[in-house]
Design an enzyme around this catalytic site. Structure first.
Site, PDB file in Angstrom:
ATOM      1  N   GLY A  15       0.875  -0.894  -0.025  1.00 30.59           N
ATOM      2  CA  GLY A  15      -0.013   0.112  -0.013  1.00 30.59           C
ATOM      3  C   GLY A  15       0.749   1.290   0.069  1.00 30.59           C
ATOM      4  O   GLY A  15       0.463   2.185  -0.464  1.00 30.59           O
ATOM      5  N   ASN A  16       2.135   1.131   0.657  1.00 25.56           N
ATOM      6  CA  ASN A  16       3.044   2.299   0.815  1.00 25.56           C
ATOM      7  C   ASN A  16       3.612   2.605  -0.683  1.00 25.56           C
ATOM      8  O   ASN A  16       4.189   3.564  -0.927  1.00 25.56           O
ATOM      9  CB  ASN A  16       3.971   2.087   1.763  1.00 25.56           C
ATOM     10  CG  ASN A  16       3.415   1.966   3.274  1.00 25.56           C
ATOM     11  OD1 ASN A  16       2.476   2.636   3.602  1.00 25.56           O
ATOM     12  ND2 ASN A  16       3.994   1.033   4.182  1.00 25.56           N
ATOM     13  N   LYS A 133      -4.586  -4.111  13.465  1.00 25.70           N
ATOM     14  CA  LYS A 133      -4.015  -3.527  12.074  1.00 25.70           C
ATOM     15  C   LYS A 133      -3.943  -2.037  12.196  1.00 25.70           C
ATOM     16  O   LYS A 133      -5.236  -1.448  12.129  1.00 25.70           O
ATOM     17  CB  LYS A 133      -4.712  -4.240  11.002  1.00 25.70           C
ATOM     18  CG  LYS A 133      -4.036  -3.956   9.639  1.00 25.70           C
ATOM     19  CD  LYS A 133      -4.621  -4.711   8.499  1.00 25.70           C
ATOM     20  CE  LYS A 133      -4.004  -4.329   7.087  1.00 25.70           C
ATOM     21  NZ  LYS A 133      -2.588  -4.441   7.223  1.00 25.70           N
ATOM     22  N   LYS A 217      -3.042  -8.028   3.317  1.00 24.20           N
ATOM     23  CA  LYS A 217      -2.811  -8.168   1.875  1.00 24.20           C
ATOM     24  C   LYS A 217      -1.856  -9.271   1.560  1.00 24.20           C
ATOM     25  O   LYS A 217      -2.246  -9.971   0.430  1.00 24.20           O
ATOM     26  CB  LYS A 217      -2.857  -6.852   0.803  1.00 24.20           C
ATOM     27  CG  LYS A 217      -1.449  -6.378   1.295  1.00 24.20           C
ATOM     28  CD  LYS A 217      -0.608  -6.439   0.004  1.00 24.20           C
ATOM     29  CE  LYS A 217       0.757  -5.816   0.258  1.00 24.20           C
ATOM     30  NZ  LYS A 217       1.498  -5.577   1.372  1.00 24.20           N
ATOM     31  N   LYS A 279       4.457 -10.848   5.951  1.00 23.65           N
ATOM     32  CA  LYS A 279       5.077 -11.074   4.540  1.00 23.65           C
ATOM     33  C   LYS A 279       5.758 -12.430   4.905  1.00 23.65           C
ATOM     34  O   LYS A 279       5.531 -13.331   3.898  1.00 23.65           O
ATOM     35  CB  LYS A 279       6.115 -10.105   4.320  1.00 23.65           C
ATOM     36  CG  LYS A 279       5.355  -8.738   3.813  1.00 23.65           C
ATOM     37  CD  LYS A 279       6.461  -7.878   3.359  1.00 23.65           C
ATOM     38  CE  LYS A 279       5.959  -6.169   3.519  1.00 23.65           C
ATOM     39  NZ  LYS A 279       4.655  -5.930   2.985  1.00 23.65           N
TER      40      LYS A 279
HETATM   41  P1  ADP Z   1       3.988  -2.826   2.683  1.00 25.52           P
HETATM   42  O1  ADP Z   1       3.252  -1.574   2.344  1.00 25.52           O
HETATM   43  O2  ADP Z   1       4.843  -2.995   1.251  1.00 25.52           O
HETATM   44  O3  ADP Z   1       3.015  -3.927   3.000  1.00 25.52           O
HETATM   45  P2  ADP Z   1       5.102  -2.632   5.144  1.00 25.52           P
HETATM   46  O4  ADP Z   1       5.709  -1.361   5.715  1.00 25.52           O
HETATM   47  O5  ADP Z   1       4.218  -3.177   5.896  1.00 25.52           O
HETATM   48  O6  ADP Z   1       5.131  -2.460   3.548  1.00 25.52           O
HETATM   49  O7  ADP Z   1       6.543  -3.545   5.450  1.00 25.52           O
HETATM   50  C1  ADP Z   1       7.797  -3.318   5.140  1.00 25.52           C
HETATM   51  C2  ADP Z   1       8.690  -2.796   6.195  1.00 25.52           C
HETATM   52  O8  ADP Z   1       8.762  -3.607   7.235  1.00 25.52           O
HETATM   53  C3  ADP Z   1      10.144  -2.175   5.644  1.00 25.52           C
HETATM   54  O9  ADP Z   1       9.758  -1.001   5.134  1.00 25.52           O
HETATM   55  C4  ADP Z   1      10.722  -2.219   7.176  1.00 25.52           C
HETATM   56  O10 ADP Z   1      10.601  -0.943   7.827  1.00 25.52           O
HETATM   57  C5  ADP Z   1       9.898  -3.239   7.743  1.00 25.52           C
HETATM   58  N1  ADP Z   1      10.601  -4.423   8.781  1.00 25.52           N
HETATM   59  C6  ADP Z   1      10.461  -5.033   9.844  1.00 25.52           C
HETATM   60  N2  ADP Z   1      11.296  -5.957  10.257  1.00 25.52           N
HETATM   61  C7  ADP Z   1      12.077  -6.183   8.939  1.00 25.52           C
HETATM   62  C8  ADP Z   1      13.199  -6.863   8.632  1.00 25.52           C
HETATM   63  N3  ADP Z   1      13.377  -7.845   9.549  1.00 25.52           N
HETATM   64  N4  ADP Z   1      13.722  -6.865   7.349  1.00 25.52           N
HETATM   65  C9  ADP Z   1      13.234  -5.995   6.507  1.00 25.52           C
HETATM   66  N5  ADP Z   1      12.380  -5.139   6.666  1.00 25.52           N
HETATM   67  C10 ADP Z   1      11.679  -5.045   7.754  1.00 25.52           C
HETATM   68 MG    MG Z   2       2.261  -3.902   4.898  1.00 26.76          MG
END
Ligand code: ADP
Ligand code: MG
Length: 319
Positions: A15-16, A133, A217, A279
């Site tokens: 979403g970001n 969430k 998602k 993820k």
């Molecule tokens: P999206 O919008 O793609 O779902 P999120 O912000 O939910 O993105 O998830 C990606 C973020 O997860 C990264 O920007 C990072 O700040 C965070 N993150 C947390 N733990 C980790 C990790 N172990 N390795 C990489 N990223 C991480």
């Molecule tokens: Mg996310």
């Protein structure tokens, strides 16, 4: 069940990626981000993959709730489940238009269509009554008491900002799976499970009914990939891949992650709750249930990652 013949990829877009955290995006900004996000999808389409795209809606559905709250004296607010479908409609429209333009510029005549998707969840899922969430932008301190008075759930996020929180039940099955399957198999690039899909459950008397919640998602994409028989699940986000000791000077990229390591590191809290953890869990679920390949990487590195040259690949065992 391994599906090595399949040439279907499910690709989840953050979403970001469409509306970066902290930016108060106009629709022009959102179109610009959408156009910029689609390079990797065009590359995979040119490489001959059948593609189903899933996108998040956290920033957008949060904004919709604000619009509905502010206008409530004039127009009856829409419930959250309906707003998930609404945001999937407008984001699907942005992707359809931007992706068609990008495909034509690249010389491809592939078509793009959005399926507004319902996702089945358990009506007694405990996550429905325990909001966790985060959605939408930061809320100024002075608005918090008024929201709480109206029983709107708000909490401080990992960065200490007040934000809305909603329930996020576990996705069980994609309601429109056979429609999506037929479109994907005919070469159409399908946008499905937008915002995780609108959550529904079966009621003995009334049939299918909606719920007010937002499904993750990435977890929805894993269920979709499993049920489509996809051979690849690719989760595209804003970091190069999964890091060990993330956010410390010692952080290092994991180019592979086994199911056992993923489980151990997750239990030890190595992945951000609500960001990287879902993820990794989604990728692990897909690999465990299908034997397929799952990759977590940065938006711009999609094509490289499919060739094994970037990102983190989740694998069943150490070779
Ligand atoms: P999206 O919008 O793609 O779902 P999120 O912000 O939910 O993105 O998830 C990606 C973020 O997860 C990264 O920007 C990072 O700040 C965070 N993150 C947390 N733990 C980790 C990790 N172990 N390795 C990489 N990223 C991480
Ligand atoms: Mg996310």
């Amino acid at each position: 069940m391994t599906n090595n013949q399949s040439h279907t990829a499910v690709i989840a877009l953050g979403g970001n990626a469409l509306s970066p955290a902290g930016e108060h995006s106009t629709i022009a900004d959102q179109f610009a981000h959408t156009r910029a996000s689609l390079g990797a999808i065009v590359d995979l389409a040119l490489d001959g993959w059948d593609i189903c795209l899933v996108h998040g809606n956290g920033p957008q559905v949060g904004d919709e709730l604000v619009r509905n709250e502010l206008a409530r004296a004039e127009v009856a607010p829409l419930p959250l489940g309906v707003l998930v479908a609404a945001t999937a409609g407008w984001i699907g429209y942005m992707i359809q238009q931007s992706l068609e333009n990008a495909l034509r510029r690249a010389g491809s005549d592939r078509e793009v269509a959005t399926v507004i998707t319902q996702i089945r969840v358990a009506p007694d899922d405990p996550a429905l009554t325990a909001p966790t969430k985060f959605i939408g932008h930061a809320i100024p301190d002075e608005r918090v008491p008024d929201l709480r008075e109206r029983t709107v759930a708000v909490e401080r996020d990992a960065r200490g900002r007040w934000r809305r929180v909603v329930g996020s039940p576990t996705p069980l099955a994609v309601h429109e799976i056979s429609v999506i399957q037929r479109l994907v198999q005919s070469g159409i690039i399908v946008v499905a499970c937008g915002g995780g899909g609108a959550p529904i459950y079966h009621d003995g008397a009334r049939g299918w009914e909606g719920l007010d919640a937002v499904v993750d998602k990435d977890l929805a994409a894993a269920v979709l990939a499993r049920d489509l028989g996809a051979s690849l699940l690719m989760i595209l986000t804003d970091v190069e891949g999964v890091f060990l000791d993330y956010g410390t000077p010692r952080q290092r990229l994991l180019d592979t992650l086994t199911l056992a390591e993923a489980q151990r590191l997750d239990a030890a809290g190595a992945f951000g709750a609500g960001s990287m953890a879902p993820k990794v869990r989604a990728a692990a679920n897909f690999v465990r249930h299908t034997g397929g390949r799952a990759i977590i990487t940065e938006l711009a590195r999609g094509r490289e990652a499919v060739r094994g040259a970037a990102g983190t690949t989740i694998i069943a065992e150490n070779a």
